[in-house]
Design an enzyme around this catalytic site. Structure first.
Site, PDB file in Angstrom:
ATOM      1  N   LYS A   1       0.843  -1.205   0.000  1.00  0.00           N
ATOM      2  CA  LYS A   1       0.000   0.000   0.000  1.00  0.00           C
ATOM      3  C   LYS A   1       0.876   1.253   0.000  1.00  0.00           C
ATOM      4  O   LYS A   1       0.609   2.214  -0.731  1.00  0.00           O
ATOM      5  CB  LYS A   1      -0.930  -0.018   1.222  1.00  0.00           C
ATOM      6  CG  LYS A   1      -2.038  -1.057   1.083  1.00  0.00           C
ATOM      7  CD  LYS A   1      -2.770  -1.366   2.369  1.00  0.00           C
ATOM      8  CE  LYS A   1      -3.733  -2.532   2.154  1.00  0.00           C
ATOM      9  NZ  LYS A   1      -4.379  -3.006   3.377  1.00  0.00           N
TER      10      LYS A   1
ATOM     11  N   ASP B   1     -11.178   2.491   3.861  1.00  0.00           N
ATOM     12  CA  ASP B   1     -11.515   1.059   3.802  1.00  0.00           C
ATOM     13  C   ASP B   1     -13.009   0.872   3.531  1.00  0.00           C
ATOM     14  O   ASP B   1     -13.436  -0.208   3.125  1.00  0.00           O
ATOM     15  CB  ASP B   1     -11.187   0.394   5.150  1.00  0.00           C
ATOM     16  CG  ASP B   1      -9.976  -0.523   5.066  1.00  0.00           C
ATOM     17  OD1 ASP B   1      -9.607  -0.903   3.936  1.00  0.00           O
ATOM     18  OD2 ASP B   1      -9.425  -0.848   6.125  1.00  0.00           O
TER      19      ASP B   1
ATOM     20  N   GLN C   1      -4.689  -1.550   9.652  1.00  0.00           N
ATOM     21  CA  GLN C   1      -4.544  -2.866   9.026  1.00  0.00           C
ATOM     22  C   GLN C   1      -5.130  -3.974   9.913  1.00  0.00           C
ATOM     23  O   GLN C   1      -4.843  -4.048  11.106  1.00  0.00           O
ATOM     24  CB  GLN C   1      -3.052  -3.143   8.736  1.00  0.00           C
ATOM     25  CG  GLN C   1      -2.784  -4.442   8.026  1.00  0.00           C
ATOM     26  CD  GLN C   1      -3.377  -4.487   6.613  1.00  0.00           C
ATOM     27  OE1 GLN C   1      -3.302  -3.522   5.853  1.00  0.00           O
ATOM     28  NE2 GLN C   1      -3.984  -5.609   6.255  1.00  0.00           N
TER      29      GLN C   1
END
Ligand code: NDP
Length: 291
Positions: A54, A121, A98
């Site tokens: 990422k 997200d 995460q």
């Protein structure tokens, strides 16, 4: 029968990345460089690999990335304070914590704490709630919206088609079903889960199958209608002594499905690259203030 065409996530992601990079450059010119903050707690090796990819994607597309790394002993209060700080930082447009978090941390409470306008997200109840309302113009969960982008890219017809989604998780299955059924996509959707009877029969009816169960090679060739489109979200590590590293990566779809389907996404190189590409697009969208 001919082999299925490849729903190539790398190619599709590259096409999307070009547009994302151009939007990021236009914002940067105006003095607003899109900025993603990625928070990782603990030392799960797979999570560190994801986070690195990422951060690399940010570099490639001209986004700023901040990488916050904390030990597995981090407390809930400490993690919440990190999220609060990023929420308050006007230079940060996207926040990603995460998953999975160490077991002592409350992942749901952390998701709820992220400012919905920075929730790249797409898991915050506000963003999932908008999706339930049929508003698909906000920050959408990256994996299912990446699948939709792949289907558009391959010009797979959805309107009035039967779609079967295997899996009903918060991060993949449920939002996937909502996106396929949303106005504009207009598929007729069946959600299959571990209590479903006759999973194979449900799949045989489908024009489009999206498999997100986490069961290696589960979808068999004789479950698939000839000419159907099959998207394999699964990423499973399977022991394999014939490989030097002792394991191989398997999707949720058996490779033989390639002999029946019209389109099939590979693992790796299918949905995985799309998930990261959508995360980048969401960050730019958050920086554009389109929420
Ligand atoms: P979850 O474990 O959260 O959900 C799995 C779902 O599959 C559940 O709804 C479960 O049903 C259902 N299921 C399990 N076994 C069966 C079965 N035998 N028959 C029918 N349904 C079944 O997984 P995720 O949604 O998080 O992930 C699914 C897969 O996708 C995993 O392999 C994961 O690694 C991969 N993944 C890939 C991503 C990518 O970028 N490519 C991103 C995210 C995930 P029930 O609800 O009844 O338990």
């Amino acid at each position: 029968m001919a082999e299925a065409q490849r729903l190539d996530g790398r190619e599709c992601a590259a096409a999307l990345d070009q547009k994302t990079a151009a939007r990021a450059a236009a914002l940067t010119e105006k003095g607003v460089q899109p900025h993603l903050a990625v928070v990782i707690v603990g030392d799960d090796p797979a999570s560190h690999v994801y986070v690195r990819s990422k951060v690399k994607a940010c570099e490639r597309l001209g986004l700023i990335s901040t990488h916050v790394e904390r030990p597995a002993t981090t407390t809930q209060e400490e993690l919440e304070a990190i999220v609060d700080g990023l929420n308050a930082d006007a230079t940060v447009h996207g926040i990603l914590v995460q998953s999975p978090l160490p077991a002592h941390l409350d992942e749901g409470a952390i998701t709820d704490r992220i400012d919905p306008a920075k929730d790249v997200d797409g898991f915050h109840p506000v963003n999932l709630g908008r999706l339930v309302q049929g508003r698909t113009d906000g920050l959408l969960p990256c994996t299912p919206s990446g699948v939709m982008e792949m289907l558009r890219w391959a010009k797979v017809p959805l309107q009035g088609q039967r779609a079967v989604v295997l899996g009903r998780s918060r991060i993949v299955g449920m939002p996937m079903a909502l996106l396929l059924a949303a106005r504009g996509a207009d598929a007729t959707v069946t959600v299959v889960h571990s209590r479903t009877e006759d999973v194979a029969d449900r799949c045989r009816e489908a024009d489009v199958i999206v498999a997100a169960v986490g069961r290696p090679d589960m979808v068999q060739a004789d479950w698939v209608k000839p000419g159907a489109t099959v998207v394999d979200v699964g990423i499973n590590r399977v022991d394999d002594d014939s490989r030097e590293r002792g394991w191989r990566l398997a999707g949720d779809v058996h490779p033989d499905v390639s002999g029946v389907a019209a389109w099939l996404s590979p693992v790796p190189g299918g949905v995985g690259p799309m998930t990261i590409a959508m995360l980048m697009a969401n960050t730019v969208r958050a920086a554009e203030g389109l929420q």
